[in-house]
Design a protein around this motif. Sequence first.
Motif, mmCIF file in Angstrom:
data_model
loop_
_atom_site.group_PDB
_atom_site.id
_atom_site.type_symbol
_atom_site.label_atom_id
_atom_site.label_comp_id
_atom_site.label_asym_id
_atom_site.label_seq_id
_atom_site.Cartn_x
_atom_site.Cartn_y
_atom_site.Cartn_z
ATOM 1 N N PHE A 42 6.660 2.462 -3.486
ATOM 2 C CA PHE A 42 5.301 1.975 -3.661
ATOM 3 C C PHE A 42 4.492 2.268 -2.399
ATOM 4 C CE2 PHE A 42 1.790 -0.863 -4.070
ATOM 5 C CZ PHE A 42 1.715 -1.309 -5.379
ATOM 6 N N ALA A 43 5.057 1.930 -1.249
ATOM 7 C CA ALA A 43 4.351 2.149 0.020
ATOM 8 C C ALA A 43 4.045 3.628 0.229
ATOM 9 C CB ALA A 43 5.185 1.600 1.177
ATOM 10 N N THR A 44 5.000 4.481 -0.072
ATOM 11 C CA THR A 44 4.786 5.923 0.067
ATOM 12 C C THR A 44 3.667 6.396 -0.852
ATOM 13 O OG1 THR A 44 7.076 6.295 0.690
ATOM 14 C CG2 THR A 44 5.885 8.185 -0.201
ATOM 15 N N TYR A 45 3.686 5.937 -2.079
ATOM 16 C CA TYR A 45 2.680 6.354 -3.048
ATOM 17 C C TYR A 45 1.286 5.855 -2.652
ATOM 18 C CZ TYR A 45 0.557 7.575 -7.482
ATOM 19 O OH TYR A 45 -0.240 8.131 -8.440
ATOM 20 N N ILE A 46 1.199 4.573 -2.317
ATOM 21 C CA ILE A 46 -0.125 3.986 -2.056
ATOM 22 C C ILE A 46 -0.743 4.539 -0.776
ATOM 23 C CG2 ILE A 46 0.460 1.886 -0.786
ATOM 24 C CD1 ILE A 46 -1.565 0.970 -3.463
ATOM 25 N N ARG A 47 0.086 4.910 0.202
ATOM 26 C CA ARG A 47 -0.434 5.506 1.437
ATOM 27 C C ARG A 47 -1.089 6.857 1.184
ATOM 28 N NH1 ARG A 47 4.751 4.845 4.100
ATOM 29 N NH2 ARG A 47 4.892 2.652 4.549
ATOM 30 N N ASN A 48 -0.762 7.469 0.079
ATOM 31 C CA ASN A 48 -1.317 8.768 -0.281
ATOM 32 C C ASN A 48 -2.288 8.681 -1.454
ATOM 33 O OD1 ASN A 48 0.243 10.555 1.566
ATOM 34 N ND2 ASN A 48 1.925 9.521 0.551
ATOM 35 N N ILE A 51 -6.940 4.739 -2.551
ATOM 36 C CA ILE A 51 -7.272 3.458 -1.915
ATOM 37 C C ILE A 51 -6.474 3.239 -0.628
ATOM 38 C CG2 ILE A 51 -7.993 2.399 -4.089
ATOM 39 C CD1 ILE A 51 -5.353 0.732 -3.900
ATOM 40 N N ALA A 52 -5.861 4.269 -0.097
ATOM 41 C CA ALA A 52 -5.005 4.145 1.090
ATOM 42 C C ALA A 52 -5.689 3.392 2.227
ATOM 43 C CB ALA A 52 -4.561 5.525 1.562
ATOM 44 N N ASP A 53 -6.952 3.651 2.459
ATOM 45 C CA ASP A 53 -7.668 3.002 3.567
ATOM 46 C C ASP A 53 -7.950 1.526 3.312
ATOM 47 O OD1 ASP A 53 -7.651 5.384 4.956
ATOM 48 O OD2 ASP A 53 -9.689 5.934 4.362
ATOM 49 N N SER A 54 -7.782 1.081 2.092
ATOM 50 C CA SER A 54 -8.040 -0.320 1.743
ATOM 51 C C SER A 54 -6.787 -1.183 1.772
ATOM 52 C CB SER A 54 -8.656 -0.407 0.341
ATOM 53 O OG SER A 54 -9.894 0.251 0.309
ATOM 54 N N VAL A 55 -5.628 -0.569 1.886
ATOM 55 C CA VAL A 55 -4.370 -1.312 1.796
ATOM 56 C C VAL A 55 -4.085 -2.053 3.103
ATOM 57 C CG1 VAL A 55 -1.875 -1.151 1.435
ATOM 58 C CG2 VAL A 55 -3.427 0.316 0.135
ATOM 59 N N ILE A 56 -3.876 -3.349 2.973
ATOM 60 C CA ILE A 56 -3.461 -4.181 4.094
ATOM 61 C C ILE A 56 -1.947 -4.378 4.049
ATOM 62 C CG2 ILE A 56 -3.562 -6.497 5.094
ATOM 63 C CD1 ILE A 56 -6.416 -6.668 4.049
ATOM 64 N N TYR A 57 -1.433 -4.651 2.850
ATOM 65 C CA TYR A 57 -0.023 -5.010 2.739
ATOM 66 C C TYR A 57 0.446 -4.805 1.312
ATOM 67 C CZ TYR A 57 4.106 -8.037 2.453
ATOM 68 O OH TYR A 57 5.358 -8.527 2.238
ATOM 69 N N PHE A 58 1.701 -4.390 1.185
ATOM 70 C CA PHE A 58 2.423 -4.432 -0.072
ATOM 71 C C PHE A 58 3.829 -4.887 0.253
ATOM 72 C CE2 PHE A 58 5.578 -2.745 -2.955
ATOM 73 C CZ PHE A 58 5.127 -3.285 -4.140
ATOM 74 N N GLY A 59 4.332 -5.869 -0.464
ATOM 75 C CA GLY A 59 5.688 -6.322 -0.214
ATOM 76 C C GLY A 59 6.187 -7.264 -1.277
ATOM 77 N N VAL A 72 -8.392 -4.558 1.281
ATOM 78 C CA VAL A 72 -9.684 -4.887 1.860
ATOM 79 C C VAL A 72 -10.733 -4.589 0.798
ATOM 80 C CG1 VAL A 72 -11.399 -4.247 3.584
ATOM 81 C CG2 VAL A 72 -8.992 -4.346 4.218
ATOM 82 N N GLY A 73 -11.587 -5.553 0.526
ATOM 83 C CA GLY A 73 -12.652 -5.357 -0.450
ATOM 84 C C GLY A 73 -12.588 -6.386 -1.555
ATOM 85 N N ASP A 74 -13.649 -6.442 -2.306
ATOM 86 C CA ASP A 74 -13.769 -7.383 -3.418
ATOM 87 C C ASP A 74 -13.516 -6.615 -4.705
ATOM 88 O OD1 ASP A 74 -14.290 -9.532 -5.032
ATOM 89 O OD2 ASP A 74 -16.447 -9.545 -4.686
ATOM 90 N N LEU A 83 -4.299 2.743 -11.272
ATOM 91 C CA LEU A 83 -3.453 3.100 -10.137
ATOM 92 C C LEU A 83 -2.049 2.525 -10.297
ATOM 93 C CD1 LEU A 83 -3.126 4.441 -7.349
ATOM 94 C CD2 LEU A 83 -3.907 2.273 -6.352
ATOM 95 N N MET A 84 -1.947 1.294 -10.777
ATOM 96 C CA MET A 84 -0.631 0.688 -10.991
ATOM 97 C C MET A 84 0.160 1.478 -12.030
ATOM 98 S SD MET A 84 -0.326 -1.817 -8.883
ATOM 99 C CE MET A 84 -1.300 -0.820 -7.779
#
Length: 141
Positions: A42-48, A51-59, A72-74, A83-84
């Motif tokens: 998931f982390a590998t996918y979302i970093r690419n 929305i990569a610049d909006s991600v604070i955390y996934f866990g 980050v964002g509303d 995306l999911m």
Amino acid sequence: MPTGYTAYIKDGDITTYDLRTRRPNKGDYMSNADMHSVEHMFATYIRNSEIADSVIYFGPMGCRTGFYLLLVGDYESKDIVPLMKEMFAFITDFNGDVPGAAAKDCGNYLDMNLPMANYMAKRYLTEVLENITEKQLVYPE
């Protein structure tokens, strides 16, 4: 089920998604190796992703019933469903070495279970995301 709520912070909004892959307190929990494998992919996918610049955390959730995604964002829950779907399809079809599963990248790199992560991702994709309803997109009160 992807659900989201917005927390207001001093300099902007953070939207937290509760990606529940299991029903709480029903005895069907993910193992640490399963969650760890999904987390890496998931982390590998979302970093690419877009929305990569909006991600604070996934866990993973400590109760082993799902994952948290903080952006980050509303956002509204429906904003991340496409995306999911892409991401869980990626995990479903992934084969090979789990990204970041090496001693230099991960403090517990041997604790992985790719076949189960593939299965879990497919189950979540087909049972939840492909037929998600408006009701599932609202965090329970």
